[in-house]
Write an enzyme that holds these catalytic residues in place. Structure first.
Site, PDB file in Angstrom:
ATOM      1  N   CYS A 107       1.639  -6.313  -4.028  1.00  0.00           N
ATOM      2  CA  CYS A 107       1.196  -5.068  -4.687  1.00  0.00           C
ATOM      3  C   CYS A 107       0.761  -5.845  -5.923  1.00  0.00           C
ATOM      4  O   CYS A 107      -0.576  -5.444  -6.509  1.00  0.00           O
ATOM      5  CB  CYS A 107       2.133  -4.062  -4.713  1.00  0.00           C
ATOM      6  SG  CYS A 107       1.855  -3.324  -3.336  1.00  0.00           S
ATOM      7  N   GLU A 166       9.722  -4.043  -1.733  1.00  0.00           N
ATOM      8  CA  GLU A 166       9.915  -4.528  -0.453  1.00  0.00           C
ATOM      9  C   GLU A 166      11.357  -5.051  -0.488  1.00  0.00           C
ATOM     10  O   GLU A 166      11.977  -5.649  -1.518  1.00  0.00           O
ATOM     11  CB  GLU A 166       8.875  -5.505  -0.369  1.00  0.00           C
ATOM     12  CG  GLU A 166       7.581  -5.022  -0.109  1.00  0.00           C
ATOM     13  CD  GLU A 166       6.505  -6.284   0.345  1.00  0.00           C
ATOM     14  OE1 GLU A 166       6.901  -7.299   0.132  1.00  0.00           O
ATOM     15  OE2 GLU A 166       5.309  -5.829   0.345  1.00  0.00           O
ATOM     16  N   THR A 205      -2.083   2.420  -1.500  1.00  0.00           N
ATOM     17  CA  THR A 205      -2.517   2.389  -3.120  1.00  0.00           C
ATOM     18  C   THR A 205      -4.078   2.160  -2.853  1.00  0.00           C
ATOM     19  O   THR A 205      -4.385   1.366  -2.203  1.00  0.00           O
ATOM     20  CB  THR A 205      -1.992   1.078  -3.659  1.00  0.00           C
ATOM     21  OG1 THR A 205      -0.552   1.482  -3.705  1.00  0.00           O
ATOM     22  CG2 THR A 205      -2.430   1.136  -5.304  1.00  0.00           C
ATOM     23  N   ASN A 263       2.060  -0.220 -11.803  1.00  0.00           N
ATOM     24  CA  ASN A 263       2.325  -1.471 -11.431  1.00  0.00           C
ATOM     25  C   ASN A 263       1.847  -2.560 -12.451  1.00  0.00           C
ATOM     26  O   ASN A 263       2.149  -3.821 -12.457  1.00  0.00           O
ATOM     27  CB  ASN A 263       1.472  -1.746 -10.295  1.00  0.00           C
ATOM     28  CG  ASN A 263       2.645  -1.532  -8.807  1.00  0.00           C
ATOM     29  OD1 ASN A 263       3.799  -1.272  -9.092  1.00  0.00           O
ATOM     30  ND2 ASN A 263       2.156  -1.890  -7.775  1.00  0.00           N
ATOM     31  N   ASP A 321      -3.154  -4.980  -7.287  1.00  0.00           N
ATOM     32  CA  ASP A 321      -3.342  -3.564  -8.316  1.00  0.00           C
ATOM     33  C   ASP A 321      -3.561  -3.820  -9.553  1.00  0.00           C
ATOM     34  O   ASP A 321      -4.335  -3.050 -10.048  1.00  0.00           O
ATOM     35  CB  ASP A 321      -1.825  -2.853  -8.095  1.00  0.00           C
ATOM     36  CG  ASP A 321      -1.384  -2.375  -6.966  1.00  0.00           C
ATOM     37  OD1 ASP A 321      -2.190  -2.835  -5.756  1.00  0.00           O
ATOM     38  OD2 ASP A 321      -0.385  -1.862  -6.708  1.00  0.00           O
ATOM     39  N   LYS A 339      -0.315   5.043 -10.364  1.00  0.00           N
ATOM     40  CA  LYS A 339       0.285   4.077  -9.528  1.00  0.00           C
ATOM     41  C   LYS A 339      -0.107   2.748 -10.133  1.00  0.00           C
ATOM     42  O   LYS A 339       0.491   1.735 -10.339  1.00  0.00           O
ATOM     43  CB  LYS A 339      -0.155   4.227  -7.946  1.00  0.00           C
ATOM     44  CG  LYS A 339       0.156   3.093  -7.044  1.00  0.00           C
ATOM     45  CD  LYS A 339       1.685   2.890  -7.034  1.00  0.00           C
ATOM     46  CE  LYS A 339       1.774   1.260  -6.247  1.00  0.00           C
ATOM     47  NZ  LYS A 339       3.088   1.087  -6.139  1.00  0.00           N
TER      48      LYS A 339
HETATM   49  N1  LIG Z   1       4.725  -3.011   0.245  1.00  0.00           N
HETATM   50  C1  LIG Z   1       4.984  -2.382  -0.810  1.00  0.00           C
HETATM   51  O1  LIG Z   1       5.688  -2.877  -1.456  1.00  0.00           O
HETATM   52  C2  LIG Z   1       4.119  -1.411  -1.197  1.00  0.00           C
HETATM   53  C3  LIG Z   1       4.615  -0.614  -2.208  1.00  0.00           C
HETATM   54  C4  LIG Z   1       3.723   0.793  -2.771  1.00  0.00           C
HETATM   55  C5  LIG Z   1       2.525   0.922  -2.129  1.00  0.00           C
HETATM   56  N2  LIG Z   1       2.091  -0.116  -1.231  1.00  0.00           N
HETATM   57  C6  LIG Z   1       0.882   0.188  -0.458  1.00  0.00           C
HETATM   58  O2  LIG Z   1       0.745   0.707   0.735  1.00  0.00           O
HETATM   59  C7  LIG Z   1      -0.263   0.361   1.606  1.00  0.00           C
HETATM   60  C8  LIG Z   1       0.519  -0.177   2.911  1.00  0.00           C
HETATM   61  O3  LIG Z   1       1.260  -1.249   2.522  1.00  0.00           O
HETATM   62  P1  LIG Z   1       2.501  -1.824   3.463  1.00  0.00           P
HETATM   63  O4  LIG Z   1       3.108  -3.051   2.663  1.00  0.00           O
HETATM   64  O5  LIG Z   1       3.322  -0.777   3.843  1.00  0.00           O
HETATM   65  O6  LIG Z   1       1.511  -2.550   4.402  1.00  0.00           O
HETATM   66  P2  LIG Z   1       1.853  -3.342   5.789  1.00  0.00           P
HETATM   67  O7  LIG Z   1       0.939  -4.597   5.930  1.00  0.00           O
HETATM   68  O8  LIG Z   1       3.287  -3.809   5.805  1.00  0.00           O
HETATM   69  O9  LIG Z   1       1.736  -2.291   6.684  1.00  0.00           O
HETATM   70  C9  LIG Z   1       0.439  -1.818   7.288  1.00  0.00           C
HETATM   71  C10 LIG Z   1       0.592  -1.253   8.515  1.00  0.00           C
HETATM   72  O10 LIG Z   1      -0.830  -0.705   8.981  1.00  0.00           O
HETATM   73  C11 LIG Z   1      -1.107  -0.861   9.994  1.00  0.00           C
HETATM   74  N3  LIG Z   1      -2.385  -0.535  10.417  1.00  0.00           N
HETATM   75  C12 LIG Z   1      -3.754  -1.215   9.812  1.00  0.00           C
HETATM   76  N4  LIG Z   1      -4.876  -0.415  10.047  1.00  0.00           N
HETATM   77  C13 LIG Z   1      -4.355   0.830  10.740  1.00  0.00           C
HETATM   78  C14 LIG Z   1      -4.994   1.834  11.409  1.00  0.00           C
HETATM   79  N5  LIG Z   1      -6.445   2.058  11.175  1.00  0.00           N
HETATM   80  N6  LIG Z   1      -4.203   2.854  12.000  1.00  0.00           N
HETATM   81  C15 LIG Z   1      -2.868   2.782  11.754  1.00  0.00           C
HETATM   82  N7  LIG Z   1      -2.276   1.766  11.557  1.00  0.00           N
HETATM   83  C16 LIG Z   1      -3.072   0.545  10.939  1.00  0.00           C
HETATM   84  C17 LIG Z   1      -0.975  -2.498  10.153  1.00  0.00           C
HETATM   85  O11 LIG Z   1      -1.017  -2.840  11.746  1.00  0.00           O
HETATM   86  C18 LIG Z   1       0.487  -2.427   9.538  1.00  0.00           C
HETATM   87  O12 LIG Z   1       1.461  -2.415  10.398  1.00  0.00           O
HETATM   88  C19 LIG Z   1      -0.972  -0.676   0.810  1.00  0.00           C
HETATM   89  O13 LIG Z   1      -2.182   0.197   0.082  1.00  0.00           O
HETATM   90  C20 LIG Z   1      -0.018  -1.005  -0.353  1.00  0.00           C
HETATM   91  O14 LIG Z   1      -0.756  -1.288  -1.270  1.00  0.00           O
HETATM   92  C21 LIG Z   1       2.869  -1.119  -0.696  1.00  0.00           C
END
Ligand SMILES: NC(=O)c1ccc[n+]([C@@H]2O[C@H](COP(=O)([O-])OP(=O)(O)OC[C@H]3O[C@@H](n4cnc5c(N)ncnc54)[C@H](O)[C@@H]3O)[C@@H](O)[C@H]2O)c1
Length: 414
Positions: free
Chosen positions: A275, A150, A123, A223, A279, A219
């Site tokens: 989020c 999640e 996001t 949210n 957000d 997005k």
């Molecule tokens: N969690 C949710 O419910 C959700 C829903 C929609 C959108 N998002 C968005 O998606 C994105 C990720 O969220 P998430 O919950 O999956 O995060 P998360 O923290 O669970 O996972 C992120 C992963 O990225 C890895 N990482 C960090 N830097 C990196 C790099 N340079 N190269 C490769 N890997 C790297 C971390 O080690 C981690 O495993 C965020 O922007 C979040 O806002 C999350």
């Protein structure tokens, strides 16, 4: 087709496994323990469908084209699409998302692959992809908002409410790539979704290809609407509790209106999870010089709610000598092991600021301390030592301690 995914968190891992049903997917993370677990077929996060997919792959019952790696060349070289799903935490100094991990991933992809279409799934602020396309002179950057919850991360990708892709309106090649990626996401969904009937009369999964900035706005506005709804029913509850009224009866009566609906209306200590808090703040920052009242109110309402909950807890411990406030779980939702930005932490901070001792029950935590408060895994000891038990969500664990519990989980569901 070879597809790369950067980041194996909730978003990256669920998208990677979804696509791995029909493609060769290489998922890269920078945390060696996560990569090792994934290659052993173990999920680093609690998620029923992710665990089932990894088990099916390990046993050979449902083989996937999935592997995890720390190596950029192995993951990115030769990939047609590279999905970026790295964190974008809210930076309270800058009042904006910290997008450095997204840019680090994009630069690592481009070092070995000049032609892959990069799909940003993280996001990001409204206008970010367009800004980056210009700054990096990179025309192969697209954005696709992720709507998963999640605890239901892969489930929500198998049963998506909609698939949205953002591509510049004047770039035919980018629009074609956006449609191709939308088709890949659709191909990975549960086949039953292709014949489902939607409320608007359409059949199948709604697919939308719009401008990148519009996709980013979809997005953040989605949210922020969800946060508004949580904040609204929480504020209704604050009113009812303050006036000695039955919140349950009021919400039931209000929500019998089909335009309001009876879901997503269960009071809580505040909206939380990774989020919604960040957000809403990012959308407010995006408004900058654009007039608004509601978006600030949604952000402020969450603070006011936690202040109210903390003062209600204080009322309950008045007169008790050396009271102990028991915090039942640091998680936001039942069935989750994630406590990033959970509302109860904000409440806990406020209670502690008043000099009150806090005891935490959190069975998923390895450490015995959380920000200076003792953490226990012993439920009976926790119940015995707590003067009051605060629980954002009810759980049958709490049976037998009813007289001590303070929760606003009136409908006993998420
Ligand atoms: N969690 C949710 O419910 C959700 C829903 C929609 C959108 N998002 C968005 O998606 C994105 C990720 O969220 P998430 O919950 O999956 O995060 P998360 O923290 O669970 O996972 C992120 C992963 O990225 C890895 N990482 C960090 N830097 C990196 C790099 N340079 N190269 C490769 N890997 C790297 C971390 O080690 C981690 O495993 C965020 O922007 C979040 O806002 C999350």
């Amino acid at each position: 087709m070879k597809i790369a995914v950067a980041g194996t968190g909730y978003v990256g891992l669920s998208v990677a496994l979804l696509l791995a049903q029909h493609n060769e997917v290489h998922a890269l993370d920078i945390v060696p323990e996560k990569v090792a677990m994934l290659n052993e077929g173990t999920s680093p996060i609690v998620d029923t469908e992710i665990t089932a997919f990894l088990d099916g792959n390990k046993s050979g019952k449902k083989p996937l084209g999935f592997s995890a790696t720390l190596d950029a060349k192995e993951a990115y070289e030769g990939a047609e699409f590279a999905v970026v799903a790295t964190p974008t935490n809210y930076d309270s100094q800058q009042n904006y998302f910290d997008t450095s991990s997204v840019e680090a991933a994009i630069s690592a992809i481009r070092e070995v692959n000049a032609t892959a279409w990069i799909i940003i799934k993280s996001t990001i602020p409204v206008g970010y992809t367009e800004h980056l396309r210009i700054r990096l002179s990179d025309e192969r950057l697209l954005f696709s908002p992720e709507f998963l919850r999640e605890g239901h991360a892969l489930y929500d990708n198998l049963h998506p409410s909609r698939i949205v892709l953002g591509a510049p309106a004047d770039d035919g090649q980018a629009i074609e790539a956006a449609h191709a990626f939308a088709n890949l996401l659709e191909e990975g969904a549960d086949p039953a979704e292709l014949s489902r009937h939607n409320e608007n009369g359409s059949v199948g999964i709604p697919k939308l290809v719009v401008g990148t900035t519009e996709a980013e706005a979809i997005k953040l506005f989605a949210n922020t609407y969800l946060a508004l709804r949580v904040a609204y029913f929480n504020e209704l509850d604050t009113y009812a509790e303050s006036r000695g009224l039955s919140t349950r009866d009021i919400i039931t009566g209000v929500c019998l209106d089909p335009r309001i609906r009876s879901d997503y209306n269960n009071p809580s200590f505040g909206y939380g999870g990774y989020c919604l808090p960040k957000d809403t703040k990012q959308l407010l920052a995006n408004y900058s010089e654009v007039p608004q009242n509601l978006i600030s109110a949604i952000v402020d309402a969450n603070r006011t709610r936690k202040d109210f909950i903390a003062s209600e807890i204080e009322n309950r411990i008045q007169g008790i000598e050396n009271p102990v406030v028991g915090v039942y779980r640091l998680t936001m939702k039942s069935g989750s092991d994630n406590f990033r930005q959970s509302a109860i932490q904000g409440v806990m901070k406020r209670v502690k600021a008043r000099g009150v001792q806090v005891l935490v029950y959190e069975p998923t935590m390895r450490d015995s301390e959380f920000f200076g408060s003792e953490v226990t895994k012993d439920l009976e000891d926790f119940k015995r030592r707590s003067s009051v038990i605060v629980a954002n969500r009810w759980n049958s664990d709490l049976a037998g301690a009813e007289e001590k519990i303070y929760t606003r989980d009136l409908f006993k569901r998420d």
